[in-house]
Design an enzyme around this catalytic site. Structure first.
Site, PDB file in Angstrom:
ATOM      1  CG  HIS A  38      -1.692  -1.086   1.580  1.00 60.87           C
ATOM      2  ND1 HIS A  38      -3.039  -1.094   1.310  1.00 60.87           N
ATOM      3  CD2 HIS A  38      -1.435  -2.282   2.172  1.00 60.87           C
ATOM      4  CE1 HIS A  38      -3.566  -2.233   1.712  1.00 60.87           C
ATOM      5  NE2 HIS A  38      -2.611  -2.978   2.245  1.00 60.87           N
ATOM      6  CD  GLU A 120      -0.920   1.586   4.242  1.00 50.41           C
ATOM      7  OE1 GLU A 120      -0.511   2.276   3.278  1.00 50.41           O
ATOM      8  OE2 GLU A 120      -2.111   1.309   4.423  1.00 50.41           O
ATOM      9  CG  HIS A 159      -5.063  -1.474  -1.264  1.00 53.36           C
ATOM     10  ND1 HIS A 159      -5.356  -0.387  -0.493  1.00 53.36           N
ATOM     11  CD2 HIS A 159      -6.078  -2.346  -1.053  1.00 53.36           C
ATOM     12  CE1 HIS A 159      -6.486  -0.594   0.159  1.00 53.36           C
ATOM     13  NE2 HIS A 159      -6.943  -1.779  -0.178  1.00 53.36           N
ATOM     14  CG  ASP A 169      -2.870   1.909  -2.101  1.00 55.18           C
ATOM     15  OD1 ASP A 169      -4.011   1.697  -2.529  1.00 55.18           O
ATOM     16  OD2 ASP A 169      -2.507   1.531  -0.981  1.00 55.18           O
TER      17      ASP A 169
END
Length: 186
Positions: A38, A120, A159, A169
């Site tokens: 992400h 992330e 993602h 993303d």
């Protein structure tokens, strides 16, 4: 690409900062077999602040930035955040289900949170990621693939791949060829 040593013990990255998120729960017994990449920045397009940690721990102040008024009530998390300097923060142990994927589907299987790990990268879709981020991501990915053999190169995605039309993303700035080449090399 990456000579950064990385180990996983008791479902945590050894040496990572740990900031426990309440936004997780028990997995439904599924084998961990997917890695989802992400991106996030808070406020949008800004790097280096505390907004991401505050969001993942339900402490985001809606008065701190206009965008925060829209998202402060969300209950979301990821297992890891890799910041622009390559620093790693863990929010959820890997054996727990982090709330990162939302409505999602991978190869016909819904509810990707049940069987995935979410990482992330501090960033946005169209700004290149840093050398240190790639190095940390490669090191973590290799460790995850060793510790959780259900995660194979074919079971690593963005993602946007599991929530097409809803998410974009990690975006076009993420160099998949570089990343995949680096995790494949020794």
């Amino acid at each position: 690409m990456s000579d950064i040593p990385c180990r996983i013990e008791e479902h945590l990255v050894v040496g990572a900062d740990y900031c426990a998120s309440p936004n997780c729960n028990e997995r439904p017994g599924d084998e961990i077999s997917l890695l989802v990449i992400h991106n996030i920045s808070l406020p949008p397009g800004q790097f280096g602040g505390q907004g991401i940690c505050q969001l993942f721990t339900n402490c985001l102040d809606p008065d701190e930035h206009p965008y925060y008024r829209e998202i402060h009530q969300l209950e979301v998390s990821a297992h890891l955040l890799i910041d622009r300097k390559g620093g790693i923060t863990q929010f959820v142990p890997f054996d727990k289900r982090a709330w990162h994927a939302g409505r999602s589907c991978f190869r016909g299987r819904d509810a990707c949170n049940d069987f995935s790990i979410g990482i992330e990268l501090e960033g946005i879709d169209d700004v290149p990621y840093s050398e240190r981020q790639y190095a940390a991501l490669v090191a973590v990915t290799r460790a995850l693939m060793t510790h959780y053999p259900g995660i194979t190169p074919e079971r690593i995605c963005g993602h946007s791949d599991i929530a097409p039309g809803r998410k974009t993303d990690p975006g076009p700035a993420f160099d998949w060829q570089r990343y995949r080449g680096a995790i494949a090399s020794n």
